[in-house]
Enzyme design. Structure first.
Site, PDB file in Angstrom:
ATOM      1  N   ASN A   3      20.804   2.654  12.114  1.00 49.33           N
ATOM      2  CA  ASN A   3      19.435   3.006  11.775  1.00 49.33           C
ATOM      3  C   ASN A   3      18.696   3.208  13.103  1.00 49.33           C
ATOM      4  OD1 ASN A   3      16.819   3.182  10.801  1.00 49.33           O
ATOM      5  ND2 ASN A   3      16.981   1.412   9.467  1.00 49.33           N
TER       6      ASN A   3
ATOM      7  N   LYS B  46      19.390  -0.177  15.126  1.00 50.17           N
ATOM      8  CA  LYS B  46      19.832  -1.294  14.264  1.00 50.17           C
ATOM      9  C   LYS B  46      21.224  -0.939  13.743  1.00 50.17           C
ATOM     10  CE  LYS B  46      15.427  -2.477  12.228  1.00 50.17           C
ATOM     11  NZ  LYS B  46      14.649  -2.414  11.030  1.00 50.17           N
TER      12      LYS B  46
ATOM     13  N   ARG C  77      21.340   6.590   9.047  1.00 53.94           N
ATOM     14  CA  ARG C  77      20.073   6.857   8.345  1.00 53.94           C
ATOM     15  C   ARG C  77      19.374   8.006   9.062  1.00 53.94           C
ATOM     16  NH1 ARG C  77      14.334   4.142   9.236  1.00 53.94           N
ATOM     17  NH2 ARG C  77      13.201   5.212   7.604  1.00 53.94           N
TER      18      ARG C  77
ATOM     19  N   HIS D 162      11.073   6.880   2.711  1.00 55.28           N
ATOM     20  CA  HIS D 162      11.529   5.532   2.312  1.00 55.28           C
ATOM     21  C   HIS D 162      12.428   5.617   1.082  1.00 55.28           C
ATOM     22  CE1 HIS D 162       7.734   3.573   4.269  1.00 55.28           C
ATOM     23  NE2 HIS D 162       8.742   3.542   5.120  1.00 55.28           N
TER      24      HIS D 162
ATOM     25  N   HIS E 173       6.656  -0.292  -1.397  1.00 51.69           N
ATOM     26  CA  HIS E 173       7.386  -0.616  -0.175  1.00 51.69           C
ATOM     27  C   HIS E 173       6.333  -0.810   0.911  1.00 51.69           C
ATOM     28  CE1 HIS E 173      10.798  -0.022   2.774  1.00 51.69           C
ATOM     29  NE2 HIS E 173       9.767   0.254   3.533  1.00 51.69           N
ATOM     30  N   LEU E 174       5.972  -2.076   1.138  1.00 47.37           N
ATOM     31  CA  LEU E 174       4.891  -2.379   2.091  1.00 47.37           C
ATOM     32  C   LEU E 174       5.523  -3.018   3.318  1.00 47.37           C
ATOM     33  CD1 LEU E 174       2.321  -3.927  -0.452  1.00 47.37           C
ATOM     34  CD2 LEU E 174       2.584  -1.526   0.221  1.00 47.37           C
ATOM     35  N   GLY E 175       5.733  -2.199   4.356  1.00 47.51           N
ATOM     36  CA  GLY E 175       6.340  -2.715   5.578  1.00 47.51           C
ATOM     37  C   GLY E 175       5.293  -3.104   6.592  1.00 47.51           C
TER      38      GLY E 175
ATOM     39  N   ARG F 188      -0.912   4.379  11.134  1.00 48.36           N
ATOM     40  CA  ARG F 188      -1.156   5.691  10.519  1.00 48.36           C
ATOM     41  C   ARG F 188      -2.342   5.632   9.568  1.00 48.36           C
ATOM     42  NH1 ARG F 188       4.699   5.972   8.468  1.00 48.36           N
ATOM     43  NH2 ARG F 188       5.851   6.095  10.405  1.00 48.36           N
TER      44      ARG F 188
ATOM     45  N   ARG G 273      -0.455  -8.804   8.620  1.00 47.85           N
ATOM     46  CA  ARG G 273      -0.278 -10.261   8.555  1.00 47.85           C
ATOM     47  C   ARG G 273      -1.221 -10.949   9.541  1.00 47.85           C
ATOM     48  NH1 ARG G 273       6.145 -10.214   9.393  1.00 47.85           N
ATOM     49  NH2 ARG G 273       5.441  -8.594  10.830  1.00 47.85           N
TER      50      ARG G 273
ATOM     51  N   GLY H 286       5.358  -6.780   1.437  1.00 47.22           N
ATOM     52  CA  GLY H 286       5.541  -6.924  -0.005  1.00 47.22           C
ATOM     53  C   GLY H 286       6.319  -8.167  -0.368  1.00 47.22           C
ATOM     54  N   GLU H 287       7.285  -8.536   0.466  1.00 52.70           N
ATOM     55  CA  GLU H 287       8.147  -9.689   0.163  1.00 52.70           C
ATOM     56  C   GLU H 287       7.546 -11.007   0.616  1.00 52.70           C
ATOM     57  OE1 GLU H 287      12.093  -8.984   1.842  1.00 52.70           O
ATOM     58  OE2 GLU H 287      11.897  -6.871   1.286  1.00 52.70           O
TER      59      GLU H 287
ATOM     60  N   GLU I 168      17.986  -1.714   3.551  1.00 54.16           N
ATOM     61  CA  GLU I 168      18.271  -0.295   3.791  1.00 54.16           C
ATOM     62  C   GLU I 168      19.674  -0.067   4.317  1.00 54.16           C
ATOM     63  OE1 GLU I 168      14.491   2.278   4.879  1.00 54.16           O
ATOM     64  OE2 GLU I 168      14.347   0.319   5.853  1.00 54.16           O
TER      65      GLU I 168
END
Lengths: 412, 346
Positions: free
Chosen positions: A13, A20, A93, A182, A210-212, A244, A288, A341-342, A393
């Site tokens: 990735n 990654k 990816r 995504h 999908h909240l990264g 963004r 956060r 999100g998690e 992913e």
């Protein structure tokens, strides 16, 4: 090779200065090794390094890596030295399929040629991955590779959802349509949530959030297929993200171009790197930090800016949630995934607040306690389940890569 | 015989021209109407006798943009005129037309009260989370970048009348659709807007007859880079060649799109219906529910018959109500009539 044969798939990735990786044994989906190479490219103040894990042991290796090919070589060396099996196949990816690739594809001369042509569709994202694929093809011609595209899952979005209201000739000439992003994650999360809820993917309808900590997008999934995504022609459209801006009046972009004397690169940088949560807070692009700082209390201009950033961020998600609930008309679930999100129950709760009119009822206690994932945090009488589902992913890419090779080899 | 000075003159200031409409005393029936080019505005003096200073009680100047300064209709004073003039940079297409109308009235109808009506007024107090973009605060404040709506007068009137039809509910939530040259949705709670599809400019939001509506911001940059078009040319294409015209390949109105069988399965029709549904869902989320739907604008009736039905059925199903529990109200009066009615109180 058949669908039951073992394959060790090494997934890559590529970020602009990172790589990654994860070595996964398929079809068992067992991680054998993994890690991340950081600060690839020109020298920085901090030494480039690879965080590596294998057989439960973690290590950090500091080593210069002038490009992704060099990083690849170091990673292969690390895997070998730590006793990991050699990969059978590489899975990459790629962010953008260019409207050409809708499914994962085996790398061969033709697909490589097409990948080079579409590089400019995602100039910030595709080139490092494409260059790595080319380099591996040259230097390890016997090592099979596959490319999996973020846009792939969205390639069947209906025309009325993917078209923009522009002159047809202009849209056709420049390829101006919604691609959505995504997709690899959205598809994986849809599959896993359907499984978690005991239903087949083909009967699964949901809104996936999908909240990264960097990018964010929502996906409307109907009968297992993506029918809309908040990102658009580029990853800039849609939600408020780390740096963004998301949705923006086209007139504002024109104003910025005019003010920058036509320097489009400056405007692109402003909207992609200096806006969003960072732009509004003036301090951090990570929601956060904003959320946690507000919870600690305090007054003053910084907290005002933080409060404002949080409210704009949450409000945009809430409106899109309402929009997608309306077009899906009673989906089975709303799913939260990726870093924010998690891990942030406060964000999930704020988004679901006031959505009772749609029959969506979050259970605050379950939501706060949801650390063992996946978890259903909806009240029993909620019309749709609210699920917190971890994304993966790299595993999703491994699955798609495995399918490609099992399929093509079955047909040979 | 001395003429009674009781008529209401409404001047719609559009880029490059003024549309005038004359109403009788406390009446919303138009007696006469006409158009005049801005650079020939003095021709208004050559209009029928009934347009003379002796017959007119009050003049309304109707314009799209009032910025943050004008949150309601105002009787123009020298101070207000100065404040309005200061908005020229923010709306270079619209403010000059209105100023030309104001100047004309000051010169040729000096003793007649002039009232300024701005479409954006309804949205001045839109909540911050709705009116803001995710840009740096400094950039937003410096360039006064915030969201407005551009059919505020239609929405305010339609929402008010729709709410009157739902007498049992105190804090009424109205999903107000306006279909005119553009399309716009406003979510109105207890008479105040909480969400709108419009933006800083009328370009953002739902597609119009020739306006593009929502676009990925990158698309503007892509057009600039690949076609080497400057901002003015891009703006012209997005404003005059997009929307229904861009999709259909010919100029059609919303009424034709929604009612003519020819367009039934067209991409334009399906896209508009889809975008309306997305906006409706967002509006319902913004209000935490919906009590009634309201339609206004030139194509209110066409919209109510077609989109209105679809949205009402979907909303009822989603919110677990009967369709009949979500009444639909259609305001079929023109913008000039809406303005004239408000002038009765001045």
């Amino acid at each position: 090779m058949s669908m039951n044969d073992n394959m060790n798939i090494l997934v890559f990735n590529c970020g602009s200065s990172s790589l990654k990786y994860r070595l996964i044994s398929m079809p068992g989906e067992c991680e054998l090794a993994g890690g991340e190479a950081q600060r690839i490219g020109p020298p920085t103040l901090v030494c480039p390094s690879i965080r590596h894990r294998c057989n439960g042991v973690e290590s950090v290796v500091r080593t210069p890596m002038e490009n992704h090919t060099a990083a690849f070589d170091k990673i292969m060396d690390l895997l070998s030295r730590h006793g990991a099996p050699a990969p059978d196949i590489l899975g990459h990816r790629l962010v953008h399929g260019g409207g050409v690739f809708s499914e994962a594809v085996r790398i061969d001369a033709q697909s490589l040629k097409t990948l080079s042509k579409i590089q400019n569709m995602a100039p910030l994202h595709n080139p490092p991955a494409t260059e790595l694929i080319k380099s591996v093809t040259r230097r390890h011609p016997g090592l099979p590779q596959a490319a999996v595209f973020d846009t792939g899952f969205h390639s069947n979005i209906p025309d009325y959802a993917s078209a923009y209201a522009l002159p047809g000739a202009l849209s056709d000439e420049l390829g101006l349509r919604k691609f959505g992003f995504h997709g690899t994650s959205h598809r994986y999360v849809a599959e896993e949530t359907a499984r978690f809820m005991g239903t087949s993917l083909e009967k699964f309808t949901a809104v996936i959030c999908h909240l990264g900590s960097g990018g964010a997008s929502m996906c409307a999934v109907e009968n297992g297929r993506s029918v809309d995504n908040t990102m658009g022609y580029s990853p800039l459209q849609g939600l408020v993200m780390s740096t963004r801006c998301g949705d923006l009046d086209p007139a504002i972009v024109l104003r910025f171009i005019h003010a920058a004397d036509g320097a489009a690169a400056d405007v692109e940088k402003l909207l992609n790197k200096e806006s969003g949560v960072l732009g509004m807070s003036g301090v951090s692009g990570d929601i956060r930090d904003i959320f946690n700082s507000l919870q600690k209390g305090g007054k003053g201009k910084e907290n005002e800016a933080f409060w404002h950033a949080l409210q704009v961020y949450l409000w945009r998600i809430k409106k899109y949630l309402g929009a997608y609930l309306f077009i899906l008309n009673s989906p089975q679930a709303v799913v939260f995934t990726d870093t924010i999100g998690e891990t942030m129950p406060g964000v999930r709760e704020a988004i679901c607040e006031g959505m009772e009119c749609f029959g969506l009822k979050i259970d605050r206690r379950k939501n706060t306690a949801a650390t063992d994932l996946p978890a259903d945090v909806a009240q029993q009488n909620s019309v749709a389940r609210i699920v917190v589902m971890p994304t993966n992913e790299e595993l999703a890419i491994a699955r798609r890569t495995y399918e490609v090779f099992a399929e093509t080899d079955c047909c040979n | 015989m001395k003429c009674k000075r009781d008529k209401i003159l409404v001047l719609d200031a559009m880029p490059g021209r003024i549309k005038w409409t004359l109403f009788g005393a406390n009446s919303t029936d138009a007696e006469r109407e006409g158009k005049v080019e801005i650079n020939r505005i003095e021709k208004l003096r050559d209009c029928p006798e009934s347009l003379s200073a002796e017959s007119i009680r009050i003049i309304a100047i109707h314009t799209p943009f009032g910025g943050q300064s004008f949150n309601r209709p105002v009787v123009l004073s020298a101070g207000y005129e100065r404040e309005f003039r200061a908005l020229t940079d923010q709306a270079p297409l619209h403010v000059p037309s209105a100023l030309a109308a104001i100047d004309f009235c000051r010169r040729f109808f000096p003793r007649i009260q002039r009232v300024l009506f701005c479409e954006t007024a309804f949205y001045v107090n839109l909540p911050e989370r709705e009116n803001s973009y995710a840009l740096s605060k400094a950039a937003q404040e410096r360039q006064k970048l915030r969201r407005y709506g551009y059919y505020g007068l239609y929405h305010a009137a339609a929402a008010r009348k729709a709410a009157e039809s739902v007498s049992s509910i105190r804090r009424k939530r109205v999903l107000s659709f306006c279909l005119d040259f553009r399309a716009e949705l406003t979510a109105v709670v207890a008479g105040r807007p909480v969400m709108v599809t419009g933006g800083l400019s009328p370009l953002e939001g739902l597609p119009g007859m020739t306006m593009c509506g929502d676009l990925d911001p990158s698309i503007v940059l892509a057009i600039h880079k690949k076609k080497h078009w400057g901002p003015e040319k891009i703006n012209r294409v997005l404003t005059e060649s997009s929307g229904l015209f861009g999709l259909a390949g010919e100029k059609i109105s919303f009424a034709e799109l929604l009612l003519d069988e020819r367009w039934k399965d067209s991409l334009a029709r399906r896209l508009i219906e889809y975008r309306f549904k997305l906006a409706a869902g967002a509006g319902i989320a913004a209000m935490g529910g919906v009590d009634c739907l309201a339609f206004s604008g030139r194509f209110a009736t066409a919209a109510e018959k077609t989109l209105g039905n679809v949205i009402r059925q979907t909303a009822a199903c989603l919110l677990r109500k009967q369709a009949g529990e979500i009444p639909v109200y259609s305001l079929t009066t023109s913008i000039q009539q809406i303005v004239a009615e408000q002038m009765f109180d001045f």
